[in-house]
Design an enzyme around this catalytic site. Structure first.
Site, PDB file in Angstrom:
ATOM      1  CB  SER A 226      -0.909  -0.023   1.228  1.00 52.91           C
ATOM      2  OG  SER A 226      -0.113  -0.077   2.391  1.00 52.91           O
ATOM      3  CB  CYS A 281      -1.855  -3.095  -7.718  1.00 57.75           C
ATOM      4  SG  CYS A 281      -0.885  -3.892  -8.986  1.00 57.75           S
TER       5      CYS A 281
HETATM    6  P1  NAD Z   1       0.551  -3.661   2.902  1.00 57.22           P
HETATM    7  O1  NAD Z   1       1.171  -2.355   2.613  1.00 57.22           O
HETATM    8  O2  NAD Z   1      -0.358  -3.774   4.073  1.00 57.22           O
HETATM    9  O3  NAD Z   1       1.697  -4.773   3.146  1.00 57.22           O
HETATM   10  C1  NAD Z   1       2.755  -4.959   2.251  1.00 57.22           C
HETATM   11  C2  NAD Z   1       3.976  -5.472   3.014  1.00 57.22           C
HETATM   12  O4  NAD Z   1       4.364  -4.487   3.966  1.00 57.22           O
HETATM   13  C3  NAD Z   1       3.711  -6.750   3.774  1.00 57.22           C
HETATM   14  O5  NAD Z   1       4.838  -7.592   3.648  1.00 57.22           O
HETATM   15  C4  NAD Z   1       3.529  -6.277   5.210  1.00 57.22           C
HETATM   16  O6  NAD Z   1       3.963  -7.228   6.163  1.00 57.22           O
HETATM   17  C5  NAD Z   1       4.399  -5.041   5.277  1.00 57.22           C
HETATM   18  N1  NAD Z   1       3.863  -4.038   6.216  1.00 57.22           N
HETATM   19  C6  NAD Z   1       2.556  -3.799   6.498  1.00 57.22           C
HETATM   20  N2  NAD Z   1       2.452  -2.811   7.409  1.00 57.22           N
HETATM   21  C7  NAD Z   1       3.702  -2.418   7.709  1.00 57.22           C
HETATM   22  C8  NAD Z   1       4.249  -1.412   8.571  1.00 57.22           C
HETATM   23  N3  NAD Z   1       3.467  -0.634   9.312  1.00 57.22           N
HETATM   24  N4  NAD Z   1       5.591  -1.275   8.621  1.00 57.22           N
HETATM   25  C9  NAD Z   1       6.384  -2.046   7.884  1.00 57.22           C
HETATM   26  N5  NAD Z   1       5.929  -3.020   7.044  1.00 57.22           N
HETATM   27  C10 NAD Z   1       4.608  -3.190   6.942  1.00 57.22           C
HETATM   28  O7  NAD Z   1      -0.175  -4.147   1.556  1.00 57.22           O
HETATM   29  P2  NAD Z   1      -1.112  -5.404   1.336  1.00 57.22           P
HETATM   30  O8  NAD Z   1      -2.426  -5.150   1.989  1.00 57.22           O
HETATM   31  O9  NAD Z   1      -0.393  -6.660   1.651  1.00 57.22           O
HETATM   32  O10 NAD Z   1      -1.290  -5.364  -0.264  1.00 57.22           O
HETATM   33  C11 NAD Z   1      -2.259  -4.587  -0.907  1.00 57.22           C
HETATM   34  C12 NAD Z   1      -1.683  -3.288  -1.419  1.00 57.22           C
HETATM   35  O11 NAD Z   1      -0.584  -3.527  -2.288  1.00 57.22           O
HETATM   36  C13 NAD Z   1      -2.679  -2.477  -2.247  1.00 57.22           C
HETATM   37  O12 NAD Z   1      -2.559  -1.126  -1.907  1.00 57.22           O
HETATM   38  C14 NAD Z   1      -2.222  -2.718  -3.685  1.00 57.22           C
HETATM   39  O13 NAD Z   1      -2.596  -1.709  -4.596  1.00 57.22           O
HETATM   40  C15 NAD Z   1      -0.752  -2.780  -3.493  1.00 57.22           C
HETATM   41  N6  NAD Z   1      -0.109  -3.450  -4.624  1.00 57.22           N
HETATM   42  C16 NAD Z   1       0.612  -2.686  -5.483  1.00 57.22           C
HETATM   43  C17 NAD Z   1       1.217  -3.276  -6.589  1.00 57.22           C
HETATM   44  C18 NAD Z   1       2.022  -2.441  -7.540  1.00 57.22           C
HETATM   45  O14 NAD Z   1       2.797  -3.015  -8.284  1.00 57.22           O
HETATM   46  N7  NAD Z   1       1.898  -1.124  -7.533  1.00 57.22           N
HETATM   47  C19 NAD Z   1       1.082  -4.654  -6.785  1.00 57.22           C
HETATM   48  C20 NAD Z   1       0.354  -5.395  -5.872  1.00 57.22           C
HETATM   49  C21 NAD Z   1      -0.237  -4.790  -4.788  1.00 57.22           C
END
Ligand code: NAD
Length: 499
Positions: A226, A281
């Site tokens: 995200s 995404c």
């Molecule tokens: P997320 O940001 O919650 O988590 C992603 C990663 O970050 C995970 O490994 C998680 O453990 C870690 N994380 C979560 N909170 C954290 C924090 N406070 N501090 C440090 N690390 C942390 O995302 P998600 O819910 O797993 O995935 C969905 C999101 O990913 C959506 O916003 C989607 O659009 C995005 N996404 C983007 C792409 C792209 O290429 N732009 C591709 C796939 C998904």
């Protein structure tokens, strides 16, 4: 309860921190496993092991490294059913979609077989008198990847395959929501011939991520998730002197021009808006018809299609269009956003809020919703819903539609549906979004092109996979050499000029 630990130094090992997270089966709502959450000490141990073996791997010729990728691709095909089953049971997506997740990752492994060519470098014969100049791309050392829940096979492979084939060691910190497939990938990579210790899977949460961001021996970090977390990781990683690329959230607009093939546009919106329960995404979440007649005709065709979408568990077979969302919290958040859309005055043309699946009442299912008359100031427009909710945002003209898309803070993907080449060309050229589809709703580039958004959808200057991946996971060294070395010109105090 099944315990999922880490994959370190060539073997699955138990976590030592004493902290764990629950891994659900989203279709039933039951906890099916516990995943270890690594401490910073466990992360450091993984890095130290990786650091020790990496120089040997960097000295292995690129053709041999590429052969590991060839074998890995074969093994992915061999284990496709097993991988898809594990993926669907933790993520919730249908089996065909889970296979797609594996295949889009596998394609990057295939592209990585081109490493000997991609890493060749540049050479200038006779750059000066007796002087040759050459540039080579060398691995960075230990790299890390932090990946999201929504593509637990594809995105880890987008990170680890290029990093490894370039001669790096790689620490993967997958999403704690669906960690089984990344662990299986590490085992397959080892079976494919990757020496032990080069690919470490460290499961965890913020503690492990922060340890990666601050670790002195990690040189590069690739993140997908995200936008708020992408911004955090980019800022902290860069301030620690690392090379960082972060891909964030999205709000993808699809413009439907009055001359579009409406049947084609409706098919596209149904697949791109509701596939994988909208947890992509590159999902289309804003449909932007131009003109009242286009909008009315679109809504009329969309309603019966949305109402007849088939929702169910992955075990129900190919007859299901999409499955549950990943967690109870995601289910509640999505339903809450639909509530907000109604409260803020959008027209809820199809209401998916009270959907319940017989026999799976505790599953995290969300019915498909369709909004009409959505305004840019509403939360359902501003937020990335990441659920099966499509918003129709009516615009009067092409210029208004393009302005809406350009003013949106995200810039991952977008599409235009039209029969007019002029309009399509103008749109492709002017739009400030990284991936553009013309009569293609989910324009995900293939492995040999690069993938990446603009604006708040990406931070850093290189994209994922394609030639950019070879640049991101290597650094350039340029050598200027003179033979015979005996040439004597005396000391020069001016900047060297080749004349
Ligand atoms: P997320 O940001 O919650 O988590 C992603 C990663 O970050 C995970 O490994 C998680 O453990 C870690 N994380 C979560 N909170 C954290 C924090 N406070 N501090 C440090 N690390 C942390 O995302 P998600 O819910 O797993 O995935 C969905 C999101 O990913 C959506 O916003 C989607 O659009 C995005 N996404 C983007 C792409 C792209 O290429 N732009 C591709 C796939 C998904």
């Amino acid at each position: 309860m099944r315990q999922i630990g880490h994959f370190i130094d060539g073997a699955a090992v138990a976590g030592k921190s004493g902290r764990t997270a629950e891994v659900y089966n989203p279709a039933t709502g039951e906890v099916q496993a516990e995943v270890a959450l690594a401490s910073s000490e466990e992360l450091d141990h993984a890095v130290q092991v990786a650091k020790k073996v990496q120089p040997m791997w960097a000295a292995t010729n690129p053709q041999r490294r590429a052969r590991v990728m060839m074998k890995f691709v074969d093994l992915l095909h061999r284990d496709m059913e097993k991988l898809a089953e594990a993926l669907s049971s933790e993520h919730g997506k249908t089996i065909p979609d889970a296979k797609g997740d594996v295949i889009r990752g596998l394609e990057v492994a295939e592209f990585c077989i081109s490493a000997p060519h991609m890493l060749k470098g540049e050479f200038t014969d006779g750059a000066g008198p007796g002087i040759d100049m050459y540039s080579m791309r060398q691995p960075i050392g230990v790299c890390a990847g932090i990946t999201p829940f929504n593509f637990p096979a594809m995105i880890p492979m987008w990170k680890m395959c290029p990093a490894l084939v370039c001669g790096n060691a790689f620490i993967l910190k997958p999403s704690e929501r669906d960690p089984s497939v990344p662990m299986m990938l590490a085992e397959l990579m080892q079976e494919a011939g990757l020496p032990e210790g080069l690919l470490q899977v460290v499961n965890g949460d913020k503690e492990a991520v922060d340890a990666i961001l601050d670790h002195l021996d990690i040189g590069a970090i690739g993140f997908v998730g995200s936008t708020p977390i992408a911004q955090y990781i980019y800022g902290r990683g860069c301030s620690n002197g690392k090379r960082v690329q972060c891909f964030g959230g999205a709000k993808n607009h699809m413009i439907i021009m009055p001359d579009a093939d409406l049947d084609q546009a409706v098919d596209a919106l149904i697949g791109a808006g509701y596939g994988a329960a909208g947890e992509r995404c590159m999902a289309v979440s804003a449909a932007v018809p131009v003109g009242k007649a286009t909008a009315d005709a679109l809504i009329e065709r969309l309603i019966p299609r949305v109402e007849s979408l088939k929702i169910g568990p992955y075990t129900a077979g190919d007859d299901v269009d999409f499955g549950p969302v990943v967690t109870k919290a995601a289910q509640q958040r999505i339903n809450g956003l639909v509530d907000s859309g109604v409260e803020q005055g959008a027209t809820l043309a199809v209401d998916g809020r009270n959907f319940s699946m017989q026999g799976y009442e505790n599953g995290f299912f969300v019915g498909a919703s369709l909004f009409d008359n959505v305004m840019p100031e509403m939360d359902i427009y501003k937020e990335e819903i990441f659920g099966p909710v499509l918003s129709v945002v009516r615009m009067n003209s092409y210029d208004d539609a393009i302005d809406l898309t350009m003013n949106n803070p995200y810039g991952n993907g977008t599409a235009i549906f039209t029969r007019d080449g002029d309009t399509a060309r103008d749109f492709s050229s002017r739009i400030n979004v990284g991936m553009v589809g013309v009569n293609v709703p989910i324009p995900v580039p293939l492995a040999y092109h690069t993938f990446g958004g603009w604006k708040l959808s990406a931070f850093g200057d290189l994209n994922q996979h394609g030639p950019d991946a070879f640049k991101f996971y290597t650094r350039t060294k340029t050598v200027t050499s003179r033979w015979p070395s005996g040439t004597k010109e005396g000391a020069s105090f001016s900047i060297p000029i080749m004349e």
